[in-house]
Design a protein around this motif. Structure first.
Motif, PDB file in Angstrom:
ATOM      1  N   PRO A  85       0.824  -1.211   0.000  1.00 23.51           N
ATOM      2  CA  PRO A  85       0.000   0.000   0.000  1.00 23.51           C
ATOM      3  C   PRO A  85       0.862   1.267   0.000  1.00 23.51           C
ATOM      4  O   PRO A  85       1.829   1.365   0.746  1.00 23.51           O
ATOM      5  CB  PRO A  85      -0.811  -0.106   1.290  1.00 23.51           C
ATOM      6  CG  PRO A  85      -0.769  -1.550   1.670  1.00 23.51           C
ATOM      7  CD  PRO A  85       0.527  -2.085   1.139  1.00 23.51           C
ATOM      8  N   GLN A  86       0.492   2.205  -0.835  1.00 24.97           N
ATOM      9  CA  GLN A  86       1.241   3.443  -0.983  1.00 24.97           C
ATOM     10  C   GLN A  86       1.374   4.199   0.339  1.00 24.97           C
ATOM     11  O   GLN A  86       2.432   4.726   0.663  1.00 24.97           O
ATOM     12  CB  GLN A  86       0.536   4.312  -2.032  1.00 24.97           C
ATOM     13  CG  GLN A  86       1.464   5.126  -2.861  1.00 24.97           C
ATOM     14  CD  GLN A  86       0.699   5.992  -3.858  1.00 24.97           C
ATOM     15  OE1 GLN A  86      -0.506   6.215  -3.739  1.00 24.97           O
ATOM     16  NE2 GLN A  86       1.418   6.482  -4.840  1.00 24.97           N
ATOM     17  N   GLU A  87       0.292   4.224   1.117  1.00 22.87           N
ATOM     18  CA  GLU A  87       0.315   4.981   2.363  1.00 22.87           C
ATOM     19  C   GLU A  87       1.221   4.360   3.420  1.00 22.87           C
ATOM     20  O   GLU A  87       1.486   4.973   4.449  1.00 22.87           O
ATOM     21  CB  GLU A  87      -1.105   5.177   2.920  1.00 22.87           C
ATOM     22  CG  GLU A  87      -1.805   3.918   3.359  1.00 22.87           C
ATOM     23  CD  GLU A  87      -2.498   3.161   2.223  1.00 22.87           C
ATOM     24  OE1 GLU A  87      -3.076   2.103   2.500  1.00 22.87           O
ATOM     25  OE2 GLU A  87      -2.453   3.621   1.059  1.00 22.87           O
ATOM     26  N   GLU A  88       1.721   3.135   3.188  1.00 23.12           N
ATOM     27  CA  GLU A  88       2.641   2.498   4.124  1.00 23.12           C
ATOM     28  C   GLU A  88       4.091   2.542   3.647  1.00 23.12           C
ATOM     29  O   GLU A  88       4.968   1.936   4.251  1.00 23.12           O
ATOM     30  CB  GLU A  88       2.199   1.063   4.398  1.00 23.12           C
ATOM     31  CG  GLU A  88       0.903   0.995   5.180  1.00 23.12           C
ATOM     32  CD  GLU A  88       0.492  -0.418   5.538  1.00 23.12           C
ATOM     33  OE1 GLU A  88       1.286  -1.361   5.315  1.00 23.12           O
ATOM     34  OE2 GLU A  88      -0.624  -0.585   6.037  1.00 23.12           O
ATOM     35  N   LEU A  89       4.360   3.272   2.560  1.00 23.31           N
ATOM     36  CA  LEU A  89       5.724   3.371   2.028  1.00 23.31           C
ATOM     37  C   LEU A  89       6.694   3.909   3.079  1.00 23.31           C
ATOM     38  O   LEU A  89       7.789   3.378   3.253  1.00 23.31           O
ATOM     39  CB  LEU A  89       5.765   4.267   0.781  1.00 23.31           C
ATOM     40  CG  LEU A  89       7.161   4.574   0.232  1.00 23.31           C
ATOM     41  CD1 LEU A  89       7.871   3.289  -0.202  1.00 23.31           C
ATOM     42  CD2 LEU A  89       7.073   5.556  -0.926  1.00 23.31           C
ATOM     43  N   VAL A  90       6.306   4.938   3.790  1.00 19.57           N
ATOM     44  CA  VAL A  90       7.195   5.511   4.806  1.00 19.57           C
ATOM     45  C   VAL A  90       7.503   4.474   5.882  1.00 19.57           C
ATOM     46  O   VAL A  90       8.647   4.347   6.319  1.00 19.57           O
ATOM     47  CB  VAL A  90       6.598   6.801   5.406  1.00 19.57           C
ATOM     48  CG1 VAL A  90       7.450   7.307   6.558  1.00 19.57           C
ATOM     49  CG2 VAL A  90       6.477   7.875   4.324  1.00 19.57           C
ATOM     50  N   ALA A  91       6.522   3.708   6.297  1.00 18.34           N
ATOM     51  CA  ALA A  91       6.743   2.662   7.304  1.00 18.34           C
ATOM     52  C   ALA A  91       7.732   1.624   6.790  1.00 18.34           C
ATOM     53  O   ALA A  91       8.623   1.187   7.529  1.00 18.34           O
ATOM     54  CB  ALA A  91       5.421   1.994   7.672  1.00 18.34           C
ATOM     55  N   ALA A 140       8.953   7.750  -5.564  1.00 19.60           N
ATOM     56  CA  ALA A 140       7.751   7.173  -4.958  1.00 19.60           C
ATOM     57  C   ALA A 140       7.175   8.107  -3.896  1.00 19.60           C
ATOM     58  O   ALA A 140       5.955   8.275  -3.812  1.00 19.60           O
ATOM     59  CB  ALA A 140       8.062   5.809  -4.349  1.00 19.60           C
ATOM     60  N   LEU A 141       8.037   8.736  -3.094  1.00 19.29           N
ATOM     61  CA  LEU A 141       7.551   9.692  -2.094  1.00 19.29           C
ATOM     62  C   LEU A 141       6.957  10.922  -2.763  1.00 19.29           C
ATOM     63  O   LEU A 141       5.937  11.449  -2.310  1.00 19.29           O
ATOM     64  CB  LEU A 141       8.687  10.107  -1.149  1.00 19.29           C
ATOM     65  CG  LEU A 141       9.144   9.039  -0.154  1.00 19.29           C
ATOM     66  CD1 LEU A 141      10.395   9.499   0.572  1.00 19.29           C
ATOM     67  CD2 LEU A 141       8.041   8.687   0.832  1.00 19.29           C
ATOM     68  N   ALA A 142       7.579  11.382  -3.842  1.00 18.64           N
ATOM     69  CA  ALA A 142       7.050  12.548  -4.564  1.00 18.64           C
ATOM     70  C   ALA A 142       5.664  12.243  -5.127  1.00 18.64           C
ATOM     71  O   ALA A 142       4.789  13.110  -5.145  1.00 18.64           O
ATOM     72  CB  ALA A 142       8.005  12.972  -5.680  1.00 18.64           C
ATOM     73  N   ASP A 143       5.460  10.999  -5.549  1.00 19.70           N
ATOM     74  CA  ASP A 143       4.134  10.606  -6.053  1.00 19.70           C
ATOM     75  C   ASP A 143       3.085  10.638  -4.945  1.00 19.70           C
ATOM     76  O   ASP A 143       1.900  10.821  -5.207  1.00 19.70           O
ATOM     77  CB  ASP A 143       4.190   9.208  -6.676  1.00 19.70           C
ATOM     78  CG  ASP A 143       4.951   9.186  -7.992  1.00 19.70           C
ATOM     79  OD1 ASP A 143       5.208  10.266  -8.570  1.00 19.70           O
ATOM     80  OD2 ASP A 143       5.322   8.079  -8.436  1.00 19.70           O
ATOM     81  N   GLU A 178       1.305  15.779  -1.896  1.00 22.70           N
ATOM     82  CA  GLU A 178       0.241  16.587  -2.477  1.00 22.70           C
ATOM     83  C   GLU A 178       0.670  18.041  -2.495  1.00 22.70           C
ATOM     84  O   GLU A 178       1.332  18.512  -1.559  1.00 22.70           O
ATOM     85  CB  GLU A 178      -1.045  16.411  -1.675  1.00 22.70           C
ATOM     86  CG  GLU A 178      -1.582  14.983  -1.760  1.00 22.70           C
ATOM     87  CD  GLU A 178      -2.864  14.778  -0.989  1.00 22.70           C
ATOM     88  OE1 GLU A 178      -3.299  15.687  -0.268  1.00 22.70           O
ATOM     89  OE2 GLU A 178      -3.427  13.678  -1.100  1.00 22.70           O
ATOM     90  N   GLY A 179       0.322  18.748  -3.548  1.00 22.01           N
ATOM     91  CA  GLY A 179       0.640  20.166  -3.643  1.00 22.01           C
ATOM     92  C   GLY A 179       1.911  20.433  -4.430  1.00 22.01           C
ATOM     93  O   GLY A 179       2.489  19.542  -5.054  1.00 22.01           O
ATOM     94  N   GLU A 180       2.345  21.697  -4.360  1.00 26.10           N
ATOM     95  CA  GLU A 180       3.523  22.115  -5.110  1.00 26.10           C
ATOM     96  C   GLU A 180       4.805  21.596  -4.452  1.00 26.10           C
ATOM     97  O   GLU A 180       4.784  21.139  -3.331  1.00 26.10           O
ATOM     98  CB  GLU A 180       3.564  23.645  -5.181  1.00 26.10           C
ATOM     99  CG  GLU A 180       2.422  24.223  -5.994  1.00 26.10           C
ATOM    100  CD  GLU A 180       2.504  25.743  -6.082  1.00 26.10           C
ATOM    101  OE1 GLU A 180       3.605  26.298  -5.942  1.00 26.10           O
ATOM    102  OE2 GLU A 180       1.446  26.350  -6.279  1.00 26.10           O
ATOM    103  N   ASP A 181       5.872  21.706  -5.137  1.00 23.58           N
ATOM    104  CA  ASP A 181       7.236  21.313  -4.739  1.00 23.58           C
ATOM    105  C   ASP A 181       7.311  19.910  -4.118  1.00 23.58           C
ATOM    106  O   ASP A 181       8.041  19.674  -3.155  1.00 23.58           O
ATOM    107  CB  ASP A 181       7.900  22.379  -3.868  1.00 23.58           C
ATOM    108  CG  ASP A 181       7.289  22.580  -2.479  1.00 23.58           C
ATOM    109  OD1 ASP A 181       6.321  21.886  -2.135  1.00 23.58           O
ATOM    110  OD2 ASP A 181       7.793  23.443  -1.757  1.00 23.58           O
ATOM    111  N   ALA A 182       6.570  18.964  -4.697  1.00 25.97           N
ATOM    112  CA  ALA A 182       6.538  17.589  -4.194  1.00 25.97           C
ATOM    113  C   ALA A 182       7.925  16.951  -4.209  1.00 25.97           C
ATOM    114  O   ALA A 182       8.288  16.228  -3.273  1.00 25.97           O
ATOM    115  CB  ALA A 182       5.567  16.749  -5.022  1.00 25.97           C
ATOM    116  N   GLU A 183       8.703  17.211  -5.247  1.00 26.52           N
ATOM    117  CA  GLU A 183      10.039  16.621  -5.359  1.00 26.52           C
ATOM    118  C   GLU A 183      10.934  17.090  -4.202  1.00 26.52           C
ATOM    119  O   GLU A 183      11.636  16.293  -3.578  1.00 26.52           O
ATOM    120  CB  GLU A 183      10.672  17.001  -6.703  1.00 26.52           C
ATOM    121  CG  GLU A 183      11.883  16.191  -7.067  1.00 26.52           C
ATOM    122  CD  GLU A 183      11.555  14.800  -7.568  1.00 26.52           C
ATOM    123  OE1 GLU A 183      12.416  13.916  -7.397  1.00 26.52           O
ATOM    124  OE2 GLU A 183      10.462  14.585  -8.121  1.00 26.52           O
TER     125      GLU A 183
END
Length: 193
Positions: A71-77, A124-127, A130-135
């Motif tokens: 799951p994308q929302e668990e990438l940080v974990a 993957a984190l940039a994806d 949300e919002g500007e300057d995601a990178e």
């Protein structure tokens, strides 16, 4: 030399290379030192790996690619478990990324770090952001996580070295959510869960 002996020798060379590269970096690690560490002739390194560069690439190839699965929302974990809490005893206790960081004076190593980190994890984190300057925010979060891993495993700062994933969870969640501009979940699992 029987196949089993060749495989064992090759495995010993890889283990010695992982330790040397993680402790000393690419430039300070010599083929002679690696041969001496394993009790073999230096020519075997070239026979098994072709070059010191190829040996370095294979020795640092264990950065987990499966972080992007799930799951994308668990990438940080998943990144927390891999970068901060994974058991890298075969690397002298350091994540393979540390070997690359200690080798960053070498252009090939710097390019490899960019390829491994920026093209995969930061993207993957940039994806997720949300919002500007995601990178930029993705790079800030990546830098923070790598810094936590280095302070915990390489420097051994007392609070981080003694912390569990559960101890870090609320802080990681707050920073990740703030930088990515969206709620992040799943940061409280212990390694291996």
């Amino acid at each position: 030399m029987p196949k089993r002996d060749r495989e064992a020798t090759r495995a010993r060379l890889l283990e010695a290379a992982r330790l040397r590269f993680s402790r000393e970096g690419y430039d300070a690690t010599s083929v002679r030192d690696l041969a001496k560490d394993t009790g073999v002739d230096a020519a075997l390194i070239f026979r098994y790996f072709g070059s010191k560069k190829a040996l370095f690439e294979e020795a640092t190839a264990d950065i987990p690619g499966d972080l992007l699965e799930g799951p994308q929302e668990e990438l940080v974990a998943r990144m927390v478990r891999s970068v901060i809490f994974a058991d890298w005893t075969g690397y002298g206790g350091d994540h393979p990324l540390v070997a690359m960081l200690r080798s960053s004076a070498h252009e090939d190593a710097r390019q490899r770090i960019r390829d491994e980190v920026c093209a995969t994890y930061v993207r993957a984190l940039a994806d997720l952001a949300e919002g500007e300057d995601a990178e930029l925010r993705a790079e800030l979060l990546s830098a923070w996580l790598v810094g936590l891993g280095i302070l915990r495993s390489v420097v051994g700062t007392p609070a981080l070295a003694g912390a569990t994933a559960g101890d870090l969870a609320p802080h990681v969640r707050a920073v990740a959510s703030g930088l990515l501009g969206r709620p992040m979940s799943g940061t409280s699992r212990e390694p291996g869960q």
